[in-house]
Design a protein around this motif. Structure first.
Motif, PDB file in Angstrom:
ATOM      1  N   UNK A  75     -18.637   5.272  -2.523  1.00  0.00           N
ATOM      2  CA  UNK A  75     -19.315   3.988  -2.696  1.00  0.00           C
ATOM      3  C   UNK A  75     -18.347   2.817  -2.666  1.00  0.00           C
ATOM      4  N   UNK A  76     -17.121   3.019  -3.118  1.00  0.00           N
ATOM      5  CA  UNK A  76     -16.163   1.910  -3.170  1.00  0.00           C
ATOM      6  C   UNK A  76     -15.943   1.287  -1.791  1.00  0.00           C
ATOM      7  N   UNK A  77     -16.042   2.083  -0.737  1.00  0.00           N
ATOM      8  CA  UNK A  77     -15.850   1.571   0.604  1.00  0.00           C
ATOM      9  C   UNK A  77     -17.102   0.998   1.231  1.00  0.00           C
ATOM     10  N   UNK A  78     -18.207   0.970   0.473  1.00  0.00           N
ATOM     11  CA  UNK A  78     -19.478   0.511   1.037  1.00  0.00           C
ATOM     12  C   UNK A  78     -20.113  -0.657   0.287  1.00  0.00           C
ATOM     13  N   UNK A  79     -19.728  -0.877  -0.959  1.00  0.00           N
ATOM     14  CA  UNK A  79     -20.426  -1.867  -1.779  1.00  0.00           C
ATOM     15  C   UNK A  79     -19.536  -3.066  -2.092  1.00  0.00           C
ATOM     16  N   UNK A  80     -20.173  -4.191  -2.389  1.00  0.00           N
ATOM     17  CA  UNK A  80     -19.436  -5.435  -2.627  1.00  0.00           C
ATOM     18  C   UNK A  80     -18.808  -5.496  -4.006  1.00  0.00           C
ATOM     19  N   UNK A 109     -23.911  -5.020 -10.636  1.00  0.00           N
ATOM     20  CA  UNK A 109     -24.827  -5.660  -9.688  1.00  0.00           C
ATOM     21  C   UNK A 109     -24.056  -5.807  -8.392  1.00  0.00           C
ATOM     22  N   UNK A 110     -24.630  -5.409  -7.266  1.00  0.00           N
ATOM     23  CA  UNK A 110     -23.882  -5.473  -6.024  1.00  0.00           C
ATOM     24  C   UNK A 110     -24.769  -5.363  -4.813  1.00  0.00           C
ATOM     25  N   UNK A 111     -24.127  -5.207  -3.648  1.00  0.00           N
ATOM     26  CA  UNK A 111     -24.858  -5.152  -2.384  1.00  0.00           C
ATOM     27  C   UNK A 111     -24.153  -4.232  -1.411  1.00  0.00           C
ATOM     28  N   UNK A 112     -24.888  -3.777  -0.421  1.00  0.00           N
ATOM     29  CA  UNK A 112     -24.348  -3.114   0.749  1.00  0.00           C
ATOM     30  C   UNK A 112     -24.599  -4.042   1.920  1.00  0.00           C
ATOM     31  N   UNK A 113     -23.547  -4.326   2.684  1.00  0.00           N
ATOM     32  CA  UNK A 113     -23.656  -5.300   3.775  1.00  0.00           C
ATOM     33  C   UNK A 113     -23.486  -4.646   5.138  1.00  0.00           C
ATOM     34  N   UNK A 114     -23.993  -5.313   6.159  1.00  0.00           N
ATOM     35  CA  UNK A 114     -23.748  -4.919   7.535  1.00  0.00           C
ATOM     36  C   UNK A 114     -22.366  -5.410   7.943  1.00  0.00           C
ATOM     37  N   UNK A 115     -21.915  -5.043   9.142  1.00  0.00           N
ATOM     38  CA  UNK A 115     -20.612  -5.511   9.611  1.00  0.00           C
ATOM     39  C   UNK A 115     -20.611  -7.022   9.797  1.00  0.00           C
ATOM     40  N   UNK A 175     -21.808  -8.989   7.549  1.00  0.00           N
ATOM     41  CA  UNK A 175     -21.784  -9.551   6.208  1.00  0.00           C
ATOM     42  C   UNK A 175     -23.148  -9.824   5.612  1.00  0.00           C
ATOM     43  N   UNK A 176     -24.209  -9.486   6.325  1.00  0.00           N
ATOM     44  CA  UNK A 176     -25.566  -9.686   5.801  1.00  0.00           C
ATOM     45  C   UNK A 176     -25.944  -8.524   4.885  1.00  0.00           C
ATOM     46  N   UNK A 177     -26.739  -8.822   3.874  1.00  0.00           N
ATOM     47  CA  UNK A 177     -27.133  -7.810   2.899  1.00  0.00           C
ATOM     48  C   UNK A 177     -28.132  -6.842   3.514  1.00  0.00           C
ATOM     49  N   UNK A 178     -27.772  -5.565   3.556  1.00  0.00           N
ATOM     50  CA  UNK A 178     -28.722  -4.521   3.924  1.00  0.00           C
ATOM     51  C   UNK A 178     -29.633  -4.238   2.740  1.00  0.00           C
ATOM     52  N   UNK A 179     -29.023  -4.071   1.580  1.00  0.00           N
ATOM     53  CA  UNK A 179     -29.763  -3.938   0.330  1.00  0.00           C
ATOM     54  C   UNK A 179     -28.866  -4.433  -0.789  1.00  0.00           C
ATOM     55  N   UNK A 180     -29.457  -4.894  -1.872  1.00  0.00           N
ATOM     56  CA  UNK A 180     -28.674  -5.130  -3.090  1.00  0.00           C
ATOM     57  C   UNK A 180     -29.331  -4.386  -4.234  1.00  0.00           C
ATOM     58  N   UNK A 181     -28.610  -4.228  -5.344  1.00  0.00           N
ATOM     59  CA  UNK A 181     -28.997  -3.211  -6.306  1.00  0.00           C
ATOM     60  C   UNK A 181     -28.296  -3.441  -7.634  1.00  0.00           C
ATOM     61  N   UNK A 182     -28.745  -2.691  -8.623  1.00  0.00           N
ATOM     62  CA  UNK A 182     -28.004  -2.483  -9.868  1.00  0.00           C
ATOM     63  C   UNK A 182     -27.548  -1.034  -9.897  1.00  0.00           C
ATOM     64  N   UNK A 183     -26.347  -0.803 -10.397  1.00  0.00           N
ATOM     65  CA  UNK A 183     -25.797   0.544 -10.538  1.00  0.00           C
ATOM     66  C   UNK A 183     -25.679   0.903 -12.014  1.00  0.00           C
ATOM     67  N   UNK A 184     -26.076   2.127 -12.355  1.00  0.00           N
ATOM     68  CA  UNK A 184     -25.826   2.667 -13.691  1.00  0.00           C
ATOM     69  C   UNK A 184     -25.303   4.084 -13.546  1.00  0.00           C
ATOM     70  N   UNK A 185     -24.465   4.469 -14.481  1.00  0.00           N
ATOM     71  CA  UNK A 185     -23.996   5.854 -14.532  1.00  0.00           C
ATOM     72  C   UNK A 185     -24.914   6.632 -15.451  1.00  0.00           C
ATOM     73  N   UNK A 186     -25.373   7.781 -14.964  1.00  0.00           N
ATOM     74  CA  UNK A 186     -26.274   8.614 -15.757  1.00  0.00           C
ATOM     75  C   UNK A 186     -25.756  10.040 -15.709  1.00  0.00           C
TER      76      UNK A 186
END
Length: 318
Positions: A52-57, A70-76, A78-89
């Motif tokens: 994930x470190x190489x994919x998320x903002x 709180x973060x996002x995954x972007x296209x090449x 720089x546009x947001x493909x999706x944004x999200x909240x992350x939690x460890x479970x």
């Protein structure tokens, strides 16, 4: 975590504060509502964080059992493909995003996941998300708008999205153990005032993270290193000239939210991003193409709308 008011404009620009809106509504009305629009993507495996470190903002190294992101995954581009909240479970990472983006996000990430010991699992049928809202407690801690406290339990995890100007939490629980009862669901419109939106499928790959103020809420790390789209996002931050930013407005009555936001001269200066209502009072997140202080008034559908203060400072977080 709490959210401090941004008062970069003179106080007379604001007809009211977020506190004046929220406190009377939530004073004797706690809110619990099932988040039907949210999906959950589970990322498992020993390489989950490395992948994930190489994919998320955001910086995955800041994710802990006690702190979400709180973060996002972007296209090449720089546009947001999706944004999200992350939690460890437990040993897994849960990505909470718009339900209609789970499939697209999974297909996008699978192109890279084959090089890592990790697995992507659509968990939205096994995990249920409830949101709760309550009036703030005056004894809340100092402002950390980029930090999202989490609390682990046997059957799930609770993510605190905001503590001021209201306490807002997501309760992510195993569906078979879900026993929360919805109450005052119509008041969930107040969540829009948190000003940390999640995009939907129709908005995917049309928006830069800075247009949603993600540089100010911990959604973008400028020190973590490379990720897909990082060059464009960094260039926009340090060399770009775009003034686009998320702002909050309110009005009473029905207006055509498909129309542009206009300035005092009737020139288009933005668009409505998301809107919610409690009875006749509407609250909206808008994306402005100008600084708010560059116009005396903002209008929608030929009616003046009231600018509200953001619940955080627009300073860039590293």
């Amino acid at each position: 975590m709490q959210c401090a008011f941004l008062l970069t404009l003179p106080m007379e620009r604001f007809m009211t504060s977020l506190q004046d809106i929220i406190n009377p509504i939530l004073l004797n009305n706690d809110v619990v509502v099932k988040q039907q629009h949210l999906g959950v993507l589970r990322v498992t495996g020993v390489d989950a964080k490395k992948f994930l470190q190489g994919q998320i903002t955001c910086d995955i190294n800041k994710l802990t059992p006690d702190s979400g992101l709180y973060g996002a995954i972007c296209s090449i581009k720089g546009r947001i493909i999706t944004n999200f909240y992350l939690v460890q479970y437990n040993e897994d990472i849960l990505m909470l995003m718009a339900k209609d983006l789970v499939e697209k996000t999974t297909l996008h990430l699978k192109k890279y996941a084959v090089f890592f010991k990790t697995e992507l699992i659509d968990t939205q049928d096994k995990m249920t998300v409830y949101a709760s809202f309550s009036a703030q407690n005056e004894a809340q801690p100092s402002n950390h708008p980029e930090r999202f406290d989490t609390t682990q339990s046997k059957n799930g995890v609770t993510l605190t999205l905001c503590q001021k100007p209201l306490v807002m939490q997501w309760h992510i629980v195993e569906s078979e153990s879900a026993n929360l009862t919805e109450q005052n669901a119509h008041l969930s419109a107040l969540s829009i005032l948190d000003a940390r939106p999640l995009i939907y499928l129709e908005q995917s790959e049309t928006i830069l993270p800075q247009w949603l103020n993600m540089q100010s809420t911990g959604g973008i790390s400028f020190t973590k290193g490379c990720y897909t789209g990082q060059e464009i996002v960094a260039r926009m931050q340090y060399k770009g000239k775009s003034k686009k930013q998320l702002a909050l407005v309110t009005w009473d009555g029905l207006l055509d939210t498909t129309k542009d936001i206009t300035d005092a001269q009737g020139k288009s200066v933005g668009q409505v991003f998301a809107v919610a209502a409690i009875q006749s009072t509407h609250f909206a997140q808008i994306i402005l193409n100008i600084e708010p202080n560059e116009t005396e008034t903002l209008s929608l559908d030929n009616h003046v709308v009231t600018l509200l203060p953001l619940p955080y400072s627009l300073e860039t977080k590293k």
